[in-house]
Scaffold this active site. Structure first.
Site, PDB file in Angstrom:
ATOM      1  N   SER A  44      29.551  25.893  41.950  1.00 23.33           N
ATOM      2  CA  SER A  44      30.848  26.407  42.360  1.00 23.33           C
ATOM      3  C   SER A  44      31.916  25.311  42.238  1.00 23.33           C
ATOM      4  CB  SER A  44      30.747  26.959  43.789  1.00 23.33           C
ATOM      5  OG  SER A  44      31.859  27.745  44.109  1.00 23.33           O
ATOM      6  N   LYS A  63      32.566  22.506  39.140  1.00 26.23           N
ATOM      7  CA  LYS A  63      33.784  22.024  38.485  1.00 26.23           C
ATOM      8  C   LYS A  63      33.770  20.495  38.477  1.00 26.23           C
ATOM      9  CE  LYS A  63      36.185  25.685  41.088  1.00 26.23           C
ATOM     10  NZ  LYS A  63      35.857  26.871  40.325  1.00 26.23           N
ATOM     11  N   TRP A  81      33.493  36.959  39.925  1.00 25.87           N
ATOM     12  CA  TRP A  81      34.609  36.106  40.321  1.00 25.87           C
ATOM     13  C   TRP A  81      34.644  34.827  39.489  1.00 25.87           C
ATOM     14  CZ3 TRP A  81      39.008  36.777  42.497  1.00 25.87           C
ATOM     15  CH2 TRP A  81      39.678  35.766  43.186  1.00 25.87           C
ATOM     16  N   HIS A  84      26.364  34.586  43.287  1.00 25.54           N
ATOM     17  CA  HIS A  84      26.908  33.229  43.306  1.00 25.54           C
ATOM     18  C   HIS A  84      26.056  32.390  44.253  1.00 25.54           C
ATOM     19  CE1 HIS A  84      30.312  30.414  42.829  1.00 25.54           C
ATOM     20  NE2 HIS A  84      30.186  30.132  44.120  1.00 25.54           N
TER      21      HIS A  84
END
Length: 432
Positions: free
Chosen positions: A268, A272, A359, A409
């Site tokens: 998540s 990044k 998402w 997720h």
């Protein structure tokens, strides 16, 4: 920022992640329909800003790579301040752990000698009976090192932690109730059994994850009278990535660790971070992104799921302030996330997505991997060996790797199986 390192050895004898509600809920009012993705044109990673075409590996390595990195620093993640940092490593002697299967090390890394210098705790597990230097998976965690395993000897973080009643965390302070709550996301025993070490740092040790510009490592490097980051200075994700590079500095001093075989990973927002760390620090042999989505592996121009405006509104501290000018103006960005993946070239990178994680735009993550293919092939690797979006549970093991896991997720045992298989293929040839 240049870093110098000092190692202090202490002999010590011993007598989570919180799911982000707006990620899990797939918020309403955003596009989840592939047919509604607008037409877009990606910037060509092999065309310089002045229009010059990049036709050789030498051009990429000598000019274009630096140019792309500078664009990401200037317009998205922000640049680490210039200057030197003296890292102080306070090294706790390794001790047997996990029923004797592992050696546990805990290292306090201080960002200088001053009394008020910030510090982070690096937790390391290594196979106990390794005969050679050990390859390592390194990643940040969300709620403190103690959350990744029930091991009672893991230090409780003294840093700010987000309150989470489900985990027993109150008043933004870690406690024993949260020990091991994220263990399912950190398959320590599985990795140890396969010959790998696992190392982690609590992201909040580096920079607490809320929008307050006077906390964390960034504030420590402010100039006199500075109170907020300058326009192109590092956001929180860049600060976290800096912490990962400082952990690599430590690995280079530890004779038990093969610092040439370190895989940086994250999930998540921390995915990044792992992508940015792997892009700018070429010492990382392998980069793994897990469901990193917008601002990570997913293409911004698709406006699928989380958008640039939404991420900058919800988390204004993650990126540099210049990134905010591209809210609803993704097509004006001089970069997109395929170019971030390309910065990892020619080193292997794995993009791991989940079918229900709309998402984070799993298809957009795959398309970004495709968009980096030309750079990898120019540099003499196989690039991405997939012409179309793979079926779930099929691991594409080319230098740009891709895997789509059924589910939400999250980080699962299946994900760790994929990480290890990919690392075996590209980094170790099988660590066992």
């Amino acid at each position: 920022m240049q870093r110098t390192c000092v190692l202090i050895v202490l002999i010590v004898t011993s007598t989570m992640w919180t799911p982000d509600p707006d990620v899990y809920a797939q918020p309403r009012g955003f596009n989840y329909d592939e047919a509604q993705v607008p037409k877009y044109t990606l910037p060509d990673p092999l065309v310089m800003v002045d229009g010059t075409k990049v036709t050789s590996a030498k051009q990429w390595n000598d000019k274009r790579r630096d140019e792309v990195q500078q664009l990401f620093e200037a317009y998205m993640y922000g640049k680490v301040p210039d200057g030197e940092t003296e890292l102080i490593f306070t090294d706790a002697k390794g001790e047997r752990a996990l029923g004797g299967a592992a050696i546990r090390k805990q290292v306090k890394i201080s960002f200088g000698e001053k009394e008020d210098a910030p510090a982070m705790d690096l937790l390391i597990y290594l196979p106990a009976d390794a005969k050679v230097r050990v390859p390592v998976f390194l990643g940040l965690n969300f709620h403190g090192n103690h959350t990744i395993h029930k091991d009672k000897e893991i230090w409780l973080t003294e840093s700010w932690v987000r309150t989470n009643k489900k985990f027993g965390i109150t008043k933004n302070k870690a406690n024993e109730l949260s020990r091991g709550v994220a263990a399912g996301r950190w398959q320590i025993e599985k990795a140890i059994a396969k010959g790998y070490g696992v190392a982690t740092i609590y992201c909040g040790d580096i920079d607490p994850d809320f929008n307050f510009p006077s906390n964390g490592i960034q504030a420590y490097y402010y100039k006199k009278d500075q109170t907020i980051p300058e326009k192109g200075q590092w956001g929180t994700i860049a600060a976290w990535a800096f912490g990962l590079s400082c952990a690599m500095d430590y690995f280079e001093t530890d004779t038990d660790i093969d610092h040439k075989k370190v895989a940086v990973l994250g999930h998540s927002r921390l995915g990044k971070t792992s992508l940015w760390a792997g892009a700018i620090d070429t010492r990382f042999a392998l980069t793994i992104s897990n469901c990193s989505g917008c601002g990570g592996a997913a293409l911004s121009r698709r406006r699928f799921g989380e958008t640039v405006r939404r991420i900058n509104t919800s988390f204004p501290h993650w990126f540099c302030s210049r990134f905010h000018q591209y809210n609803d103006k993704e097509d004006k960005l001089p970069i997109d996330q395929h170019m971030l993946i390309a910065l990892c070239a020619p080193r292997p990178v794995l993009i791991n997505s989940a079918t229900e994680d709309k998402w984070a735009d799993p298809h957009g993550e795959f398309l970004a991997a495709q968009g980096a293919d030309a750079v990898y092939r120019m540099l003499g690797t196989g690039g991405l060996d997939a012409k179309k979006w793979p079926e779930p549970n099929k691991l594409v093991k080319s230098t740009i790797g891709y895997h789509l896991r059924p589910g939400k997720h999250d980080v699962t045992a299946r994900d760790w199986d994929v990480y290890i298989e990919f690392a075996d293929h590209h980094m170790t040839g099988g660590a066992e």
